[in-house]
Structures are given as C-alpha cells and as structure tokens.
Design a protein around this motif. Structure first.
Motif, PDB file in Angstrom:
ATOM      1  N   UNK A   1      82.923   4.310  11.516  1.00 19.08           N
ATOM      2  CA  UNK A   1      82.122   4.275  12.980  1.00 19.08           C
ATOM      3  C   UNK A   1      81.752   6.218  12.422  1.00 19.08           C
ATOM      4  N   UNK A   2      82.058   6.737  11.016  1.00 25.43           N
ATOM      5  CA  UNK A   2      81.975   8.512  11.319  1.00 25.43           C
ATOM      6  C   UNK A   2      81.001   8.223  10.130  1.00 25.43           C
ATOM      7  N   UNK A   3      81.251   6.784   9.501  1.00 25.78           N
ATOM      8  CA  UNK A   3      80.013   6.570   8.186  1.00 25.78           C
ATOM      9  C   UNK A   3      78.566   6.096   8.781  1.00 25.78           C
TER      10      UNK A   3
ATOM     11  N   UNK B   1      77.960   7.235  11.846  1.00 20.77           N
ATOM     12  CA  UNK B   1      76.991   8.022  12.964  1.00 20.77           C
ATOM     13  C   UNK B   1      75.979   8.971  11.509  1.00 20.77           C
ATOM     14  N   UNK B   2      76.791   9.383  11.113  1.00 22.30           N
ATOM     15  CA  UNK B   2      76.305  10.485   9.535  1.00 22.30           C
ATOM     16  C   UNK B   2      74.208   9.657   8.911  1.00 22.30           C
ATOM     17  N   UNK B   3      75.290   8.569   8.704  1.00 26.33           N
ATOM     18  CA  UNK B   3      74.364   7.414   7.595  1.00 26.33           C
ATOM     19  C   UNK B   3      72.745   7.596   8.513  1.00 26.33           C
ATOM     20  N   UNK B   4      73.515   7.829  10.148  1.00 26.68           N
ATOM     21  CA  UNK B   4      71.775   7.391  10.916  1.00 26.68           C
ATOM     22  C   UNK B   4      71.451   9.182  11.614  1.00 26.68           C
ATOM     23  N   UNK B   5      72.463   9.774  12.084  1.00 25.96           N
ATOM     24  CA  UNK B   5      71.837  11.095  11.824  1.00 25.96           C
ATOM     25  C   UNK B   5      71.195  10.968  10.328  1.00 25.96           C
ATOM     26  N   UNK B   6      71.440  11.090   9.455  1.00 21.54           N
ATOM     27  CA  UNK B   6      70.546  11.840   7.914  1.00 21.54           C
ATOM     28  C   UNK B   6      69.491  11.038   8.195  1.00 21.54           C
ATOM     29  N   UNK B   7      69.442   9.983   8.478  1.00 21.37           N
ATOM     30  CA  UNK B   7      68.203   8.453   8.919  1.00 21.37           C
ATOM     31  C   UNK B   7      67.282   9.611   9.384  1.00 21.37           C
ATOM     32  N   UNK B   8      67.694   9.370  10.521  1.00 22.06           N
ATOM     33  CA  UNK B   8      67.313  10.302  11.869  1.00 22.06           C
ATOM     34  C   UNK B   8      66.488  11.715  10.605  1.00 22.06           C
TER      35      UNK B   8
ATOM     36  N   UNK C   1      78.772   8.742   1.903  1.00 22.91           N
ATOM     37  CA  UNK C   1      79.860   8.076   0.353  1.00 22.91           C
ATOM     38  C   UNK C   1      80.649   9.034   0.158  1.00 22.91           C
ATOM     39  N   UNK C   2      81.798   9.180   0.177  1.00 17.85           N
ATOM     40  CA  UNK C   2      82.532  10.249  -0.662  1.00 17.85           C
ATOM     41  C   UNK C   2      83.285   9.307  -1.575  1.00 17.85           C
ATOM     42  N   UNK C   3      82.984  10.574  -2.640  1.00 23.63           N
ATOM     43  CA  UNK C   3      84.028  10.445  -4.120  1.00 23.63           C
ATOM     44  C   UNK C   3      85.882   9.773  -3.363  1.00 23.63           C
ATOM     45  N   UNK C   4      85.824   8.771  -3.933  1.00 25.17           N
ATOM     46  CA  UNK C   4      86.967   7.887  -3.667  1.00 25.17           C
ATOM     47  C   UNK C   4      87.841   9.568  -4.778  1.00 25.17           C
TER      48      UNK C   4
END
Length: 160
Positions: A80-82, A84-91, A140-143
C-alpha cells in the motif's frame, strides 16, 4: 585489472538495477507510446488526456515489474505504501511529459503526430531520470537485513 574488478564489485548492484530498470522501462515506454498514440490518434482524445491515460497504464506495468523484479531484493515496506508513493512520484514525473506536450501543442502549435511523439519521448526521458532517482530514494528502500536468495524447501520445518 585488479582496479577494474574492484570497480565492478563496487558498482555491480547499481549496474544490475539499472539494467533491470531499463528493461522494465523499455517495455513500459512501448506501452506508453502505443497507448498514447491509440488514445490520441485512434480514439481522438486530446494530447494531455491521452498522456494521462497512457501513463496510468504503463505505470501500472512498471510498478509490478520494478517491485517484483528490479527491486525485489530491497525492503518491502508494504504494498500500500509503495503503491501510493510509486503513483505519487509517477504523477510528478507525468508533469514533465504534460509540460513538454502542452508546450509543443499549445505554445508552438505543433499538432502533427510526429511532433506529438517527439514531445512524448522527451517528456518520458525527463520523467525517467526523476523516477529512477525517486524510486530508489523513497519507494524501494534498501534492505535492512539480508534477504535470503532461496526460500526454504517444502516439507522442511523451520524454527519458530
């Protein structure tokens, strides 16, 4: 030769991520360009509306490819977090494309298919630079722990 090996070892993960990101991006680019032309020339929507629809479709493909292939070794902080952020940044990246297409269409008054596609390609290029940087930084954060290469075999009991 030792220098080249050390250099490769230092940047190997970045090179692999870039190669995978580029592969997903190339397919997403084909989806974006095909959908943009379908909506613009086939369905005859406006250039900005066509771009929004095309980006939504290609970004959905890109999210799935990047999450489950390019950056699968990175921390999974929740779909959910990813998402949301993915599409926010794509926006935000979409704004690059909309600005270039809008400038070409409404300021330069270049409305032919070639000009529309050149504007789309320039906008995608600018957005791609932003997306690669922002995905690594925020989506996609570092592990924090090493992620196992293989899953445990079936039938083997794990310690609880």
């Amino acid at each position: 030769m030792d220098f080249a090996r050390r250099l490769y070892e230092r940047f190997a993960s970045l090179v692999h991520e870039l190669a995978k990101f580029g592969s997903i991006g190339a397919i997403a680019f084909l989806i974006d360009t095909g959908a943009y032309n379908l909506f613009l020339l086939g369905v005859e929507l406006g250039p900005l509306t066509s771009k929004v629809f095309a980006t939504t479709i290609s970004a959905t493909f890109a999210y799935l490819g990047n999450r489950f292939w390019t950056f699968r070794h990175r921390e999974q902080s929740g779909l959910g977090r990813e998402y949301f952020l993915f599409f926010l940044l794509n926006g935000i990246a979409l704004l690059f494309g909309l600005l270039v297409i809008g400038f070409t269409t409404y300021t330069l008054h270049l409305v032919d298919p070639l000009s529309a596609n050149i504007a789309n390609i320039i906008g995608v290029g600018l957005g791609t630079l932003f997306r690669f940087w922002s995905y690594k930084k925020w989506v996609f954060l570092e592990a924090t722990e090493p992620i196992p290469v293989e899953l445990p075999e079936a039938g083997v009991k794990q310690d609880r």
